[in-house]
Design a protein around this motif. Structure first.
Motif, mmCIF file in Angstrom:
data_model
loop_
_atom_site.group_PDB
_atom_site.id
_atom_site.type_symbol
_atom_site.label_atom_id
_atom_site.label_comp_id
_atom_site.label_asym_id
_atom_site.label_seq_id
_atom_site.Cartn_x
_atom_site.Cartn_y
_atom_site.Cartn_z
ATOM 1 N N THR A 1 7.602 9.582 5.493
ATOM 2 C CA THR A 1 8.465 10.773 5.493
ATOM 3 C C THR A 1 8.038 11.681 4.357
ATOM 4 N N TYR A 2 8.252 12.971 4.544
ATOM 5 C CA TYR A 2 7.841 13.991 3.580
ATOM 6 C C TYR A 2 9.084 14.714 3.088
ATOM 7 N N ASN B 1 0.851 -1.196 0.000
ATOM 8 C CA ASN B 1 0.000 0.000 0.000
ATOM 9 C C ASN B 1 0.886 1.245 0.000
ATOM 10 N N GLN B 2 0.657 2.117 -1.000
ATOM 11 C CA GLN B 2 1.397 3.373 -1.007
ATOM 12 C C GLN B 2 0.687 4.361 -0.092
ATOM 13 N N PRO B 3 1.423 5.387 0.387
ATOM 14 C CA PRO B 3 0.785 6.390 1.254
ATOM 15 C C PRO B 3 -0.391 7.080 0.557
ATOM 16 N N LYS B 4 -1.412 7.423 1.357
ATOM 17 C CA LYS B 4 -2.583 8.154 0.843
ATOM 18 C C LYS B 4 -2.597 9.549 1.479
ATOM 19 N N VAL B 5 -2.647 10.547 0.621
ATOM 20 C CA VAL B 5 -2.603 11.943 1.100
ATOM 21 C C VAL B 5 -4.005 12.370 1.538
ATOM 22 N N ILE B 6 -4.087 12.853 2.743
ATOM 23 C CA ILE B 6 -5.354 13.377 3.268
ATOM 24 C C ILE B 6 -5.412 14.895 3.097
ATOM 25 N N LEU B 7 -4.326 15.553 3.454
ATOM 26 C CA LEU B 7 -4.187 17.007 3.276
ATOM 27 C C LEU B 7 -2.948 17.292 2.443
ATOM 28 N N PRO B 8 -3.047 18.183 1.459
ATOM 29 C CA PRO B 8 -4.244 18.918 0.991
ATOM 30 C C PRO B 8 -5.202 18.001 0.257
ATOM 31 N N VAL C 1 12.301 -1.628 -1.468
ATOM 32 C CA VAL C 1 11.940 -0.434 -2.248
ATOM 33 C C VAL C 1 10.714 0.195 -1.613
ATOM 34 N N PRO C 2 10.811 1.453 -1.178
ATOM 35 C CA PRO C 2 9.638 2.113 -0.600
ATOM 36 C C PRO C 2 8.638 2.494 -1.681
ATOM 37 N N LEU C 3 7.359 2.642 -1.256
ATOM 38 C CA LEU C 3 6.322 3.158 -2.144
ATOM 39 C C LEU C 3 6.112 4.643 -1.831
ATOM 40 N N TYR C 4 5.603 5.362 -2.802
ATOM 41 C CA TYR C 4 5.449 6.807 -2.606
ATOM 42 C C TYR C 4 4.220 7.310 -3.351
ATOM 43 N N THR C 5 3.831 8.525 -3.021
ATOM 44 C CA THR C 5 2.843 9.271 -3.780
ATOM 45 C C THR C 5 3.265 10.742 -3.734
ATOM 46 N N THR C 6 2.679 11.553 -4.573
ATOM 47 C CA THR C 6 3.070 12.972 -4.666
ATOM 48 C C THR C 6 1.842 13.858 -4.575
ATOM 49 N N VAL C 7 2.080 15.074 -4.167
ATOM 50 C CA VAL C 7 1.010 16.053 -4.089
ATOM 51 C C VAL C 7 1.628 17.458 -4.248
ATOM 52 N N TRP C 8 0.836 18.375 -4.830
ATOM 53 C CA TRP C 8 1.275 19.777 -4.947
ATOM 54 C C TRP C 8 0.719 20.565 -3.766
ATOM 55 N N PHE D 1 6.362 20.854 -4.715
ATOM 56 C CA PHE D 1 6.097 19.471 -5.160
ATOM 57 C C PHE D 1 6.519 18.525 -4.035
ATOM 58 N N ILE D 2 5.554 17.902 -3.350
ATOM 59 C CA ILE D 2 5.794 17.108 -2.146
ATOM 60 C C ILE D 2 5.778 15.613 -2.501
ATOM 61 N N VAL D 3 6.839 14.913 -2.103
ATOM 62 C CA VAL D 3 6.908 13.447 -2.260
ATOM 63 C C VAL D 3 6.692 12.813 -0.883
ATOM 64 N N VAL D 4 5.675 11.942 -0.796
ATOM 65 C CA VAL D 4 5.355 11.244 0.454
ATOM 66 C C VAL D 4 5.780 9.778 0.301
ATOM 67 N N ARG D 5 6.776 9.336 1.090
ATOM 68 C CA ARG D 5 7.320 7.980 0.981
ATOM 69 C C ARG D 5 7.040 7.182 2.265
ATOM 70 N N ASP D 6 6.873 5.824 2.087
ATOM 71 C CA ASP D 6 6.857 4.977 3.282
ATOM 72 C C ASP D 6 8.246 4.398 3.491
ATOM 73 N N GLY D 7 8.398 3.597 4.573
ATOM 74 C CA GLY D 7 9.716 3.040 4.902
ATOM 75 C C GLY D 7 9.907 1.618 4.460
ATOM 76 N N GLY D 8 9.130 1.166 3.457
ATOM 77 C CA GLY D 8 9.199 -0.223 3.017
ATOM 78 C C GLY D 8 10.563 -0.614 2.502
ATOM 79 N N LYS D 9 10.910 -1.906 2.691
ATOM 80 C CA LYS D 9 12.170 -2.468 2.217
ATOM 81 C C LYS D 9 11.866 -3.613 1.258
#
Length: 858
Positions: A699-700, A656-663, A750-757, A740-748
């Motif tokens: 981490t952000y 599961n990649q991170p899910k952005v709540i805000l914004p 290879v971490p998963l990530y998502t992005t948000v402006w 441009f914000i990259v939101v990463r998890d700590g998976g090993k």
């Protein structure tokens, strides 16, 4: 869309083709046929489903075969296939076919295939009776046949089960004739029989199958040649023809005994003696003839002073036979003038003219005998009548009486030695009327050990017997007498709390219930001892085989099994081995495992004792399962069961990649006053990750053109996601700032990530901030490690290209899979919808995920 449209026609055509494929597949499934010889060793490859079906593979539980989940190869198990046990009703049929079911392919299709169990020559023929007795009259004509009421059976089939017969040890007297497809076995007389020459034939009837390596068995064929009356009596060569007796012989004296023989048996061999009608009246009145024994005796006392000869003609008659005859001449001598006496002098211990001698002594002198008195006879000597273990040896006119061999109390306890005076004549020695009977008693010594009627006893006892149960009576005998022959019994060095034996009767008893699982065979040694001095003893063995009862339920290795399994493993993956043991034997100890009262996605593979999954696991849906296993044996009367608890923890993987709540979206915008102090929080990025542990630690980081030029007054905290002013705002900072914000998890690994402006407008205005369009970024950095420089649209377009590629691959399989055909139809309709709704396309590329239940703000 109405009926008959091209789209409907295309879907219908695809469905029709697919149904044809499915039908062909069913034909293939039903025609899948494998063959395997019986009795193969464990883990022998039988066949494979990989040529016909794609993985994974699951063979529905079966005790004879197991299947590899990945390759589709199926192998034999520890339980060997026995064709005769699996197909007992068709043991003589051409084929023994067993059906198996398996689940194959990603779509979990249920298929069926057949396995032919080929016969091998693993069973020798066998006779129901291993001893065959037959009586054949000795006058049977050569060529006569006798039906042997037996037949050898062979459980194998084909040539392996065909039986041929031959005879061993007949010495040419008998042969075999087989009729009606080996079902009738005839014994044929091949030469003339004579019971008097040979009355018993012990042969072997050998049955051999027709296998490549033939097996055989034999039964004892015992033919008794029965007697018929084909012989007549005849006087033997040693039958006396002349005899001499003194003239003063007494009444009932046995003069002689004639002997005739008839080789026939029973009544056919009976002989009756009689005097010929032609003998003189004097002979008839003076002598009598025993009709059964042939003994000739005096009927009165003789008082003859003159010599004379009397002739007797004796007949021997049998059934349906002419009588045989012989002639006996009896010479009567004149009576003696003075009676002779035999004087005895004892050497051995004696009492009342009776000597006592211990058995087993070497030849021993007993007495000295001497003949006294005058007689008209010359050449007188002493002799012993009959066959006795004693001798007389002359010594200086006297005779020494001694034993000729050791005496045996068990053979003869008392001997009467008849010593007579004889005179030598032309016809041989003649008894004169002088006789002395010497009695010798044999004293017993303990020279015989007890002996068992049966040296080894075997019996079976069912476990859990009643205490005090009688097993059997052991018997030993002792040929000695008195205390020397008194036998007592004992057990040697065995647990006295389990078995006992009556010292007098030999009754063996069981004192406690037996437990086969503790010991399945008990071997006892029984000693029989006499009471002699010193005592003698012998031994016998007793083997007690304990038969099994279903008295032990299955036992799990542990009452609580704990397993860990990663989520998203393939269906039918191994969870863990569930070990259960049942100490009982055979079917009583054969166990099966079941998952009870649970809808959990697990099943037990009984061939390997393995717990497996039945579908994909998702830790985020269910991270722990509790279930119970039931183990049941195959007891005939009542099956025994036991249960064990199983806890299965589903381990997290980074799926599961991170899910952005805000914004809330990439077009959200915040207004920042130019007077905001440095260090103040002006915004926040908040995201969640449904994984656990390191996989959920977020981490952000931010990247933007301003950051690359070190001109952005904003910074983001990598842990909290708080955006703060790094410096006091200047006049040059007025305007829109895009972070441009990259939101990463700590998976090993290879971490998963998502992005948000994050859009910040530095302005004194109090009006709501608004963006006309979503910003884009065209960086080239790897977003797994560092913030991406690529625009969001580019990332989403690449992702969509992969989906299109998968759809194209699915279309290539449209002829073989209904599921793919359905997906293609849906994708076509969805493609049409996407063309009609570009706004929906734009929203599909946006990041925002609104989770109202989890939304909150600092």
């Amino acid at each position: 869309m109405g009926h008959g449209t091209p789209d409907n026609m295309n879907c219908a055509g695809l469905l029709q083709k697919l149904l044809i494929v499915v039908h062909i597949r069913q034909i293939i499934c039903s025609s899948l046929l494998f063959s395997v010889p019986e009795e193969l060793e464990p883990d022998t490859l039988v066949g494979s489903l990989s040529k016909n079906f794609s993985p994974p593979y699951q063979l529905l539980p079966h005790k004879y075969l197991r299947m590899d989940i990945n390759t589709g190869n199926f192998y034999t198990t520890e339980l060997k296939m026995d064709r005769e046990a699996i197909c007992p009703a068709e043991k003589k049929a051409e084929e023994c076919v067993t059906l198996y079911n398996a689940i194959v392919g990603p779509s979990k299709d249920l298929i069926q295939f057949s396995v032919i169990i080929e016969d091998i020559n693993d069973n020798a023929p066998h006779f129901e009776n291993n001893k065959i007795h037959l009586g054949v009259p000795e006058d049977t004509t050569v060529g006569t046949s006798f039906l042997l009421d037996t037949q050898a059976l062979d459980s194998d089939t084909g040539p392996n089960g065909e039986v041929q017969y031959h005879l061993k040890g007949s010495d040419g007297a008998f042969g075999l004739k087989i009729e009606e497809d080996s079902s009738l076995i005839m014994l044929v007389v091949e030469r003339a029989l004579d019971r008097e020459t040979r009355d018993l034939f012990q042969m072997q009837l050998v049955a051999t199958d027709c296998g490549v390596d033939p097996l055989s068995v034999s039964a004892d064929l015992i033919v008794t040649v029965t007697d018929v009356n084909d012989n007549c009596p005849a006087f033997s060569s040693d039958s006396p023809h002349s005899v001499t007796i003194p003239g003063d012989s007494r009444k009932n004296t046995v003069v002689t005994q004639v002997r005739a023989t008839d080789p026939d048996l029973g009544p056919n061999g009976d002989i009756v003696y009689s005097l010929s009608p032609k003998v003189s009246e004097q002979v008839k009145t003076l002598f009598s003839l025993n009709s059964l024994t042939g003994s000739i005796s005096l009927t009165r006392d003789l008082e003859s002073d003159n010599s004379e000869e009397l002739v007797l003609k004796v007949l021997a008659s049998g059934h349906h036979c002419p009588p045989a005859d012989t002639q006996v001449t009896i010479s009567v001598l004149p009576k003696a003038n003075q009676e002779l006496t035999i004087k005895i002098g004892f050497i051995a211990e004696h009492q009342n003219q009776t000597m006592v001698l211990q058995e087993n002594q070497h030849p021993t002198a007993l007495a000295v005998l001497e003949l006294e008195g005058d007689s008209i006879f010359k050449d007188l000597f002493l002799a012993i009548e009959g066959e006795v273990p004693f001798t007389l040896s002359p010594q200086n006119g006297k005779y020494l009486l001694s034993t000729s061999k050791p005496l045996d109390y068990e053979m003869d306890r008392e001997h009467h030695i008849s010593v007579v005076a004889r005179v030598r004549s032309a016809e041989g020695s003649v008894i004169v009327p002088s006789r002395r009977v010497v009695t010798v008693l044999v004293a017993d010594i303990n020279d015989n050990a007890p002996y068992f009627v049966q040296p080894h006893y075997e019996l079976q006892v069912e476990e859990n017997n009643q205490p005090g149960m009688s097993l059997l009576q052991i018997s030993a005998s002792d040929l000695d007498s008195g205390e020397n022959g008194m036998v007592t019994y004992r057990l040697e060095n065995y647990n006295p709390t389990m078995f006992s034996i009556d010292s007098v009767t030999g009754q063996l008893s069981l004192l406690v219930p037996l437990d086969r699982e503790q010991q399945n065979v008990h071997r006892l040694t029984v000693f029989a001892r006499d009471s002699g001095s010193p005592p003698l003893e012998s031994m016998a063995t007793v083997s007690i085989h304990v038969r099994d009862q279903n008295d032990n339920p299955p036992v799990f290795l542990t009452p609580h099994f704990i397993f860990f399994i990663p989520e998203n493993v393939p269906t039918l993956s191994q969870v863990g081995k569930v070990e259960v043991k049942d100490p009982d034997k055979g079917e009583n100890g054969t166990t099966e495992l079941y998952v009870v009262n649970s809808s959990a996605p697990f099943v037990v593979d009984n061939t390997q004792g393995m717990l497996r999954t039945t579908r994909n696991l998702d830790r985020e849906t269910e991270d722990r399962y509790e279930l119970y296993l039931l183990a049941s044996d195959h007891g005939q009367t009542v099956a025994l069961t036991s249960t064990a608890r199983v806890t299965i923890f589903v381990e997290d993987i980074n799926d599961n990649q991170p899910k952005v709540i805000l914004p809330g979206s990439n077009s959200s915008c915040l207004t920042v006053s130019p007077g905001t102090l440095a260090g103040a929080t002006v915004g926040k990025i908040y995201a969640i990750d449904e994984d656990s542990g390191l996989n959920s630690e977020i981490t952000y980081s931010a990247t933007a053109p301003e950051l690359l030029q070190n001109r952005s007054p904003f910074q983001i905290d990598s842990r909290s996601g708080n955006i703060t002013l790094s410096q006091q705002l200047l006049h040059t900072d007025l305007g829109m700032h895009h972070l441009f914000i990259v939101v990463r998890d700590g998976g090993k690994p290879v971490p998963l990530y998502t992005t948000v402006w994050m859009n910040l407008l530095v302005n004194d205005s109090t009006e709501p901030c608004h963006l006309d369009r979503v910003p884009t970024w065209t960086g080239t950095l790897n977003l797994v490690q560092t913030p991406s420089m690529e625009p969001i649209c580019d990332v989403e377009t690449a992702r969509f290209s992969k989906v299109i590629l998968l759809i194209g691959l699915g279309m290539m399989l449209v002829s073989t899979c209904l599921f793919v055909a359905t997906v293609i139809c849906c994708l076509k309709q969805r493609s049409r919808s996407l063309k009609m709704n570009k706004r929906a396309y734009t929203e599909a590329n946006e990041i925002p995920l609104r989770l109202k239940d989890k939304y909150y703000s600092d």
